[in-house]
Design a protein around this motif. Structure first.
Motif: not given
Lengths: 321, 253
Positions: A184, A186-187, A189-190, B91, B93-94, B98, B102, B112, B115
């Motif tokens: 979550y 990671r996404i 941020k993307a 992306f 910043n990744l 990563d 994504v 969620l 996690s």
């Protein structure tokens, strides 16, 4: 869960904060720190929850929102209403917990509505919409006689003390940390860097925006319930846009999408006005000046070079010893 | 016949402007097709319609016989059309790995709740994702850069990462929008090899927009030329190179 904690135990920041929380708890149980400082530390806890949750929205997802005080006020009023008027016959030790959860859930529901209504907006426009939302909530509360209206909502049980605030803060921050350090996080941020590219990578960006609003509002609601039961009375005018901006300033100063930065800046910026009490009339002026200087020098190459050199020197001296 | 993409009578208006008109195209299994044309001919507009960014004013787009008109962008991506962009859109910043993760999201879903409570499913999904992403990076020769920030990659590697990210969706059709833009001859040569390798290894059909004629003529079996939003010519590289109308469209009278 256990594996994650094990991993965290190798993180020195986690250890620091754990020690900090435990020390503060012992100090407050043994009454070694005065009520005044206990109060300051409690507000720090509340601000840390607010900042970490707003960081999710404004830092990680990159959506500028100015309505966080609105979500908080919903949590505060709903929570207070539950403990004071809905279940006055229950002991606060029992009624506080459903109040905490229900207050947060109602705030999350409102977060869902706001997210849904503002889904097409970005940047400045989203900021304006959320600002307006915050004001709407404030005005509704001002006119709601059920919860005291403009006079304020008095006589709420002051159940929250420092140890309780510390525990709830620690759990909230830990949960947000788990979320950020998963797919979550990671996404979102993307999405913050490239909405279209993430959409084209099979990500339902709208769903993630709504989810993030809901989660941020949920934790703002928790902070609100804590605030209500710490202050003992509420007035709608506390939750105006100034408060939203104050939380946003903490997020920006800590670094957008920087987890520990947000927490540190929440601590510093809550302490700062207290430390500046000596300046009395000039308190806000000095506060503003310090903010400006911090912004100016945070990313200044010369200042950064000075600090990294200092670090190098210290580590060299250690080697010599 | 294994028809991957079927486009018929595709058109789009931007206000009064007819950007693309009566566009048609067929792409078959494991085929490499080029889409060329002068600047402003509407090539990227076609890509944007194929990926759902623009809704066409009329026409048919079918992927494996299933219409994708009015589908959401993310659903089209999951159905099997992946793309790269003219100006690289990573992306930044990744980390490299990563970026891939994504795009792997739809095949390794966990909620969620998983996690928050770090359930078994979470660890399983994360492990699978890590393995799959690393495998993909190894194939694309990016595995030694897996944990660097995408923004810090050299230009050519960024292009490769963007292609790798698109491949993580396991597409049936890969759209490459000017993959060689801004590359030097050596990098272009490497890119040609990469694209060939990808086509063979992943058995994917590729449609590419390109201005670098060496790359197009080298790679594509079939080329569609677009001019003023309309199909000017469809044919093999040799036919296109010697066609008078195409030369006129590029160079003028």
């Amino acid at each position: 869960m256990f594996r994650e904690v094990k991993k965290l135990c190798k993180n020195k920041w986690f250890i620091f904060s754990l020690i900090g929380v435990v020390v503060l708890m012992i100090l407050s149980f043994t009454n070694l720190i005065s009520r005044y400082y206990q109060g300051i530390f409690t507000s720090i806890c509340i601000n840390i929850i607010l900042v970490t949750s707003l960081n999710l929205l404004s830092g990680y997802l990159g959506e500028l929102t100015l309505g966080h005080a609105g979500f908080m006020s919903i949590g505060a009023y709903v929570g207070a209403y539950i403990t004071k008027d809905l279940f006055p016959f229950l002991a606060i030790e029992i009624s506080f917990w459903p109040a905490l959860i229900i207050g947060a859930i109602i705030a999350a529901l409102i977060g869902f509505v706001v997210a849904f209504a503002s889904l097409r907006l970005k940047g400045d426009y989203l900021a304006i919409i959320t600002l307006a939302f915050g004001e709407i909530i404030k005005n509704i509360l001002t006119n709601l006689e059920l919860v005291g209206g403009a006079k304020g909502y008095m006589g709420i049980s002051r159940f929250v003390n420092l140890p309780l605030a510390l525990i709830i803060m620690f759990i909230s921050v830990f949960l947000i940390y788990l979320l950020v350090n998963s797919q979550y996080g990671r996404i979102i941020k993307a999405i913050s860097v490239d909405d279209l590219a993430s959409n084209n990578s099979g990500i339902d960006t709208k769903a993630y925006k709504i989810k993030t609003f809901v989660i941020a509002a949920f934790f703002a609601g928790i902070a609100g319930v804590l605030y209500a039961h710490y202050m003992g009375n509420l007035a709608p005018k506390i939750f105006d846009y100034n408060m939203s901006i104050e939380i946003l300033v903490m997020v920006v100063l800590g670094g957008m999408g920087n987890f520990k930065g947000g927490i540190i800046s929440a601590i510093i910026l809550t302490l700062l006005p207290e430390l500046l009490r000596g300046f009395a009339d000039y308190q806000m002026l000095v506060y503003a000046l310090i903010l400006i200087f911090m912004m100016l020098f945070k990313n200044n190459a010369k200042v950064n070079a000075f600090f990294s050199e200092l670090k190098l020197k210290i580590s060299k001296e250690k080697v010599h010893e | 016949m294994n028809n991957i993409l079927h486009v018929e009578n595709l058109g789009i208006n931007f206000g009064g402007l007819r950007a693309v008109d009566n566009f048609y195209m067929d792409i078959y299994g494991n085929e490499l097709v080029g889409l060329i044309g002068p600047n402003g001919a509407g090539k990227t507009t076609v890509f944007n319609m194929l990926t759902g960014i623009y809704a066409p004013s009329e026409g048919k787009i079918e992927l494996m016989g299933e219409s994708i008109i009015n589908k959401k962008i993310n659903d089209i991506a999951k159905m099997g059309i992946a793309r790269t962009f003219q100006n690289i859109r990573l992306f930044n910043n990744l980390s490299v790995v990563d970026n891939i993760k994504v795009a792997l999201n739809s095949s390794h879903l966990y909620s969620l709740k998983d996690s928050l409570f770090r359930t078994k499913k979470y660890y399983q999904a994360e492990e699978d994702m890590e393995n799959e992403a690393m495998e993909l990076l190894k194939i694309m020769h990016l595995d030694d850069l897996a944990y660097t920030l995408a923004a810090n990659l050299p230009y050519g590697k960024q292009r490769e990462l963007e292609i790798a990210r698109a491949l993580a969706l396991k597409p049936k059709l890969l759209l490459l929008d000017e993959p060689a833009a801004g590359m030097n001859p050596k990098e272009t040569l490497e890119l040609i090899n990469t694209i060939r390798y990808v086509q063979d290894y992943f058995k994917v059909s590729i449609l590419l927009i390109e201005h670098d004629m060496n790359l197009v003529m080298e790679l594509c079996k079939r080329i569609t030329v677009l001019n003023y939003g309309m199909v000017l010519k469809v044919g093999s590289p040799l036919e296109i190179q010697n066609d008078e109308e195409v030369i006129k469209a590029y160079l003028g009278n």
